[in-house]
Design a protein around this motif. Structure first.
Motif, PDB file in Angstrom:
ATOM      1  N   GLY A  68       0.940  -0.831   0.454  1.00 46.39           N
ATOM      2  CA  GLY A  68      -0.033  -0.291   0.252  1.00 46.39           C
ATOM      3  C   GLY A  68       0.904   1.354  -0.163  1.00 46.39           C
ATOM      4  O   GLY A  68       0.081   1.928  -0.463  1.00 46.39           O
ATOM      5  N   ILE A  69       1.833   1.362   0.899  1.00 44.63           N
ATOM      6  CA  ILE A  69       2.235   2.424   0.650  1.00 44.63           C
ATOM      7  C   ILE A  69       3.638   2.669  -0.760  1.00 44.63           C
ATOM      8  O   ILE A  69       3.526   4.002  -0.903  1.00 44.63           O
ATOM      9  N   ALA A  70       3.620   1.329  -1.219  1.00 45.94           N
ATOM     10  CA  ALA A  70       4.219   1.587  -2.473  1.00 45.94           C
ATOM     11  C   ALA A  70       3.673   1.858  -3.534  1.00 45.94           C
ATOM     12  O   ALA A  70       4.034   2.777  -4.498  1.00 45.94           O
TER      13      ALA A  70
ATOM     14  N   VAL B  67       3.237   6.039  -2.726  1.00 49.49           N
ATOM     15  CA  VAL B  67       4.285   6.872  -2.593  1.00 49.49           C
ATOM     16  C   VAL B  67       4.363   7.033  -5.311  1.00 49.49           C
ATOM     17  O   VAL B  67       4.688   7.475  -5.598  1.00 49.49           O
ATOM     18  N   ALA B  68       3.636   5.452  -5.299  1.00 51.03           N
ATOM     19  CA  ALA B  68       3.945   5.254  -6.661  1.00 51.03           C
ATOM     20  C   ALA B  68       2.986   6.744  -7.692  1.00 51.03           C
ATOM     21  O   ALA B  68       3.484   7.449  -8.397  1.00 51.03           O
ATOM     22  N   ALA B  69       1.436   6.085  -6.564  1.00 50.29           N
ATOM     23  CA  ALA B  69       0.706   8.021  -7.692  1.00 50.29           C
ATOM     24  C   ALA B  69       0.693   8.835  -6.965  1.00 50.29           C
ATOM     25  O   ALA B  69       0.709   9.760  -8.219  1.00 50.29           O
TER      26      ALA B  69
ATOM     27  N   ARG C 155       3.682  -0.677  -9.147  1.00 49.15           N
ATOM     28  CA  ARG C 155       3.228  -0.653 -10.424  1.00 49.15           C
ATOM     29  C   ARG C 155       1.715  -1.330 -10.157  1.00 49.15           C
ATOM     30  O   ARG C 155       1.248  -0.096 -10.386  1.00 49.15           O
ATOM     31  N   ALA C 156       0.710  -1.055  -8.662  1.00 51.36           N
ATOM     32  CA  ALA C 156      -0.198  -0.732  -8.768  1.00 51.36           C
ATOM     33  C   ALA C 156      -1.149   1.303  -8.436  1.00 51.36           C
ATOM     34  O   ALA C 156      -1.574   1.348  -9.173  1.00 51.36           O
ATOM     35  N   GLY C 157      -0.640   1.266  -7.650  1.00 47.21           N
ATOM     36  CA  GLY C 157       0.064   2.600  -7.249  1.00 47.21           C
ATOM     37  C   GLY C 157       0.585   3.693  -8.726  1.00 47.21           C
ATOM     38  O   GLY C 157      -0.563   4.302  -9.477  1.00 47.21           O
TER      39      GLY C 157
END
Lengths: 210, 957
Positions: B176-178, B181-183, B450-452
């Motif tokens: 979730g954090i990743a 951050v990506a988004a 990837r998801a973000g």
């Protein structure tokens, strides 16, 4: 225009002010209303749900192709729009009709950086500063009342102007004060708003992201 | 007894601050940051609750608020999750569903009777003979239940709030954090939400980050983006259309609208099924790790671990590091790979726990029976017995995919991973991490990124796409960690006390689908909503039915994900109240205010004890002298434009094209079905200007209808709802003209200049006014409408001018009686949602000459049919029992109608009323029977209204 520091109004995180009693407002409806108002020298915003400043203070909020809401400045005289209304009464143009906003619509202003968070308890529209910038107008439901919300900052202070059913003013006032309590918001007088409006916008810019 | 571990264990507790609380009346101490469950566990308390059906002792199982074992009562609040609720000073906690205390529950005797209570037993046992359920229901509800509702619970301040985000991320573990951050990196405004008070998910309590550096790095990455906001202690309880998410944090329900959503809610460890697997001391490996790392609590002294993969070894190492002796680790795999690290504890490959042995007193684990597994997964008869007080299981996972399933996604069983996986997500919803079957720190972070990025791209931001990473083997689960015992108590659903045999018997009863099994056995219907039973139930059913686990499937998932309070749903109350401009004058005159729609209106002026006398006096003042009533609540709509008359002609039933300027005309509105919806008066103030009144509380709906119709008709009219802009009074009575004339010098009020139904504009007490000479109460009278800001001034001027004439304010009650004497109907009281004009005697207000009005066709059809009922006037003697509104009109055994209005008229000296009757009862002089509340029948006589001044002379003065 600046004010002396000791006279500077205390900036609460959030405040609501009733300005129905003393601040002029009116409205015009009809299929020729916008054109006629332009002829009268009113700066009509180019798009619906946009508001723009008026030369003598206050703003014009375009609610539809056929309707405009006008306010005077916070220290404007009660007869600010009498000339306009008299001109209408004289010319009687078809398709231009006055809307008695002074009597029908109460006007409250919520100011401060927590105003969007406070309003988020009452209204489903995203009113945060970046999403609802200066000049935006929302015609929506606030605390289950139909309301017109206009973003028109007072000096550097984030400000939302709320126009709603005047008969519900007491109820609406209680809703706003209750919602603002979490942010230590409290009522302020119109004099404080006038001072805020008179302040020069500082370099820090406006807040209101809640 | 304290089982606290030294630091760095216990990252959530503050050892410098002790907190005292009670459980079942006994005092305990914990640390700030403790939950009720962790503090009790640290004090050696293992039994937190008793089970739903058999009253078996239950304790910590997930330590994550994911099961029903830890539900306790906190003061007046039932079913509080003890492993989630922090302790506070003086907190009074009690066990639920016990007769006595959690530790000593007299209801535990029911456990001995378990064989008589299989799944669905009450469907069969308590319904015969007929009527017996009424008795047994009370008994069963007393024996089984979750907490006690205190009907005197003080009202709490619950609140609601809207939130907005470009991307919402549910679950703040590494994935979730990743994702967040990506988004955020792609430019999105992100809200990261987690139900725990900390970030990091499993990283905060697992073994993957021994020095905490990875977690600190992730926390720093969150803090680096100002557009990334975090909400901890927040449960996302539901996903709804268009990514509308319900978030609950303390006493607030936040309604989040996100453009895209990443679900990274993780997964739930699954229990192994063996005899007594519900005893306190049997818990998930993650629960033991949470106790250690989050709360610094040593889970036990001697442990047996049963596992199907590397995760169990990590738990064993954590336990050993915490000083727990490892009695043995039973690995379900026949040929496990080499154990990670230096284990130094006995490992039995190809073995499982066959049963937990109760300890002394039966309320906890005293040992474990470990048996070898055959090649086909069955337990052998050779048993090794280990003394222990802790049995830890890590045998597989089930995705925490409730929210994902609410989006329409399906769970499909993955035979390789031995767990359900998510399939079929909407375009703007993404799954990341272990909820989607991705395990291992590096893999989950990569999957989160990837998801973000995908979420950011889905809302039009520039973000790089990447492939789904490979999962680390940490998530590997056992295909069949289910070991039924001949003597039962092998639980698959702790919430409902369901055992293996209950699923099998449900199937044997003919319930051959998982949805049917659920409803018969109640599996998955408890507070934990199948988190730990859905997978096991699917496996058992699949084997019984000879199908695949995927074929057996799982049941439909619906919101809410977890418990939510009625207070959350109610939130702050928005009940608009409208006050007229003269409201404070009424209050000063001791008016009893009553609601009328959203408005507050004076019912009468006086004290409740003098109610009847006050109303009588007000009625008499109007009939004999002069009265004043506030009618600001009537709707006011301005219709302006060259086609205003045409608009009126289409919208209302009467004819308006030829209505003279300066005259008022009655208006009646019907809907498209011909049903009466409103009435009022149309005042023509100019060729192109009608001012129309509506009944109180219908102005908004009538205004909307007008706009809606003219959007189709496109007539050149402007329609403005000016209800709140005008205050209005009705001054009525034989002396009303005299009073008004005294303050309206520039308006000629003479009968010739301003006749009945005439309208004028002029100054009243110097105020701009619209004057309507109408007669709702049947006397000479004027409605005066002025700008709302002038309302009080008008009221004061009229009261002052009328003082010499004995003017008296009158309220709604007097007005109702006065208009009833005149036979005037009130829409909504004398009509209902099916009333046609002719039925209500309003046919005279329907123009048959004009080509169209809203509802015309329906009214015409109705007129071609014989009427079903008619509204008539009736009268009774003064001393007869007074019927009430809605009392029935009956003939023999048939209901033929009802009373709509009735009152004792002080002027007429008799009871008068309006009632619907059968058409053949409508003839004047017909006797009708009205049934009173006490069953008595009274006789009334049908008469033709008006009852008072039938010729209308008084209002035409």
């Amino acid at each position: 225009m600046g004010v002396r520091r000791r006279q500077r109004p205390k900036r609460r995180a959030n405040s609501a002010s009733p300005i129905s009693a003393c601040c002029p407002r009116t409205g015009f409806k009809g299929w020729h209303a916008l054109a006629w108002l332009r002829e009268q020298g009113i700066a009509v915003p180019e798009a619906n749900n946009r508001a723009g400043s008026l030369a003598g203070g206050g703003f014009a909020a375009r609610l539809a192709d056929t309707e405009l809401l006008l306010t005077g400045s916070l220290d404007g005289a009660a007869d600010t729009f009498d000339g306009l209304l008299a001109a209408l009464g004289e010319a009687k143009p078809s398709g231009v009709y006055p809307v008695p906003r002074s009597d029908g619509s109460a006007w409250l202003t919520m100011t401060g950086r927590h105003a969007p968070s406070c309003m988020a308890k009452l209204c489903g529209v995203d009113l945060r500063s970046k999403k609802f910038p200066e000049g935006c107008v929302a015609q929506t439901s606030v605390a289950r009342l139909n309301a017109v919300v206009v973003r028109a900052d007072l000096g550097s202070v984030f400000a939302l102007h709320l126009f709603f059913d005047s008969a519900s003013a007491g109820y609406f006032w209680r809703c706003l004060v209750d919602a603002a309590a979490e942010y230590r918001g409290a009522p302020v007088g119109v004099l404080a708003l006038r001072r805020l409006a008179a302040e020069v916008t500082p370099a820090t810019g406006r807040t209101g992201d809640g | 007894m304290s089982t606290r571990l030294p630091e760095p264990a216990g990252r959530l507790i503050d050892r410098t601050r002790t907190v005292a609380f009670t459980f079942d009346g006994r005092s305990y101490e914990g640390f700030e940051g403790d939950t009720i469950a962790s503090a009790l566990y640290a004090n050696g308390v293992r039994v937190l609750s008793r089970s739903f059906k058999y009253h078996r002792p239950r304790g910590v199982f997930t330590m994550a608020g994911r099961d029903a074992n830890t539900l306790v009562q906190v003061g007046p609040e039932p079913s509080v999750l003890a492993d989630r609720r922090p302790i506070t000073s003086g907190l009074a906690v009690t066990a639920q569903n016990v007769f006595g205390r959690a530790e000593r529950d007299f209801g535990a005797a029911l456990d001995k009777l378990g064989r008589f209570m299989p799944a669905g037993f009450y469907y069969k046992a308590f319904f015969k003979p007929k009527g017996s359920w009424a008795y047994w229901e009370r008994v069963l509800r007393r024996m089984a239940g979750l907490g006690t509702v205190d009907v005197h619970t003080p009202h709490g301040p619950f609140d609601k709030q809207y939130l907005f985000a470009d991307v919402a991320v549910i679950g703040a573990g590494p994935a979730g954090i990743a994702a967040a951050v990506a988004a955020a990196k792609a430019g999105a405004e992100v809200l990261l939400i987690d139900e725990n008070p900390y970030l990091g998910g499993a990283l905060a309590w697992g073994r993957e980050d021994p020095d905490g550096s990875r977690l600190r790095a992730l926390e720093a990455s969150v803090a680096a983006y100002p557009t990334l906001s975090v909400m901890t202690d927040t449960v996302c309880n539901g996903w709804f259309e268009d990514n509308w998410l319900a978030l609950i944090r303390e006493n607030r329900l936040s309604k989040l609208r996100a453009r895209a959503v990443v679900m990274a809610a993780g997964c739930d460890g699954q229990p192994a099924v063996f005899r007594n697997n519900d005893l306190p001391g049997v818990m998930l490996g993650s629960a033991a790790q949470r106790l250690i790392r989050l709360y610094g609590v040593k889970p036990g002294s001697r442990a047996v671990i049963v596992t199907s993969g590397a995760e169990g070894y990590e738990v064993a190492l954590d336990l050993r590091d915490a000083g727990v002796e490892i009695a043995c680790l039973a690995d379900l795999r026949q040929d496990p790979p080499a154990a990670p690290g230096d284990t130094h504890f006995p490992v039995i490959a190809g073995a499982a726990v066959r049963a937990a042995v109760p300890g002394r007193g039966g309320a906890g684990v005293g040992g474990a029976e470990v048996a070898r597994l055959s090649a086909d997964g069955r337990l052998g008869t050779s048993i090794d017995r280990f003394a222990c007080d802790l049995i830890v299981t890590t045998v597989g996972h089930h995705p925490a995919a409730q929210l994902l399933c609410q989006t329409g996604a399906r769970l499909r069983y993955d035979d390789d991973a031995q767990m359900f996986r998510v399939a079929g997500l909407p375009e703007t919803v993404f799954a990341a991490g272990s909820v989607d079957g991705i395990f291992g720190l590096e893999s989950t972070i990569a999957d989160g990124t990837r998801a973000g990025s995908a979420a950011a791209a889905a809302i039009g931001l520039d973000a790089k796409s990447s492939e789904r990473p490979q999962s680390a083997p940490a998530g590997e689960g056992a295909p069949w960690p289910i070991f039924p015992h001949a003597e039962g108590k092998d639980f698959i659903d702790f919430d409902e006390d369901l055992q293996v045999k209950d699923i099998l018997s449900s199937y044997a009863e003919g319930y051959d689908g998982i949805e049917l099994v659920k409803r018969f056995s109640t599996v998955g219907m408890g507070p934990s909503q199948g988190r730990h039973s859905a997978l096991t139930a699917a496996r058992i059913l699949s084997r019984a039915a000879g199908t695949t686990v995927d074929g057996a499937g799982v049941t439909t998932v619906r919101p809410p994900v977890g418990p939510e309070k009625i207070g959350h749903l109610a939130g702050r109350a928005f009940q608009p109240v409208r006050l007229t401009a003269m409201h404070h004058r009424h209050v000063a005159l001791a008016a009893r205010m009553m609601p009328a729609g959203a408005w507050m209106r004076p019912a009468y002026y006086g004290t409740p004890g003098d109610r009847d006398a006050a109303i009588h006096a007000e009625v008499m003042a109007v009939r004999e002298n002069v009265g004043l009533i506030d009618v600001s609540t009537l709707g006011g709509i301005d219709i302006r434009g060259p086609e205003a008359a045409e608009f009126m002609n289409r919208f209302y039933t009467f004819a308006y094209l030829k209505q003279p300027v300066g005259r008022a005309r009655y208006v009646l509105a019907t809907d498209i079905g011909g049903v009466i919806i409103d009435d009022g008066v149309a005042c023509r103030f100019g060729d192109e200007h009608f001012y129309v009144t509506t009944t109180t509380s219908t102005s908004d709906s009538v205004y909307r209808q007008m706009l809606w119709y003219n959007a189709q008709w496109r007539l050149k009219v402007d329609i403005a709802n000016v209800t709140a802009a005008y205050a209005a009074v009705n001054i009525a009575g034989p002396k009303s003209r005299d009073v008004l004339a005294a303050i309206a010098a520039d308006v000629d009020l003479s009968a010739d200049a301003c006749p009945y139904m005439g309208v004028r504009e002029g100054l009243v007490a110097g105020l701009p006014a619209r004057l309507l000479r109408v007669g709702f109460v049947g006397e000479l009278g004027y409605e005066i409408h002025v700008p709302a800001s002038c309302g009080e001034a008008l009221w004061d001027a009229l009261m002052e001018a009328g003082a010499a004439h004995g003017i008296r304010p009158f309220g709604v009650e007097a007005q109702r009686l006065l208009r009833l004497e005149k036979g005037h109907i009130i829409i909504g009281q004398d009509t209902d949602g099916l009333t046609f004009p002719d039925e209500a005697g309003m046919g005279w207000a329907v123009s048959v000459k004009k080509p169209y009005f809203v509802g015309a066709r329906s009214v015409a059809i109705q007129r071609a049919r014989p009427p079903q009922r008619l509204l008539v006037g009736f009268e009774m003697a003064k001393d007869d029992p007074l019927p009430e509104e809605c009392h029935l009109v009956v003939r023999d055994d048939t209901i033929t109608g009802r009373v709509t209005s009735v009152a004792l008229s002080p002027v007429l000296g008799k009871i008068v009323g309006l009632a619907y009757v059968a058409p053949d009862q409508a003839e004047e002089g017909t006797a009708i029977s009205i049934k009173l509340t006490d069953g008595r029948l009274v006789t009334a006589r049908v008469v033709k209204p008006p009852f008072y001044d039938p010729e209308g002379d008084r209002q035409a003065l």
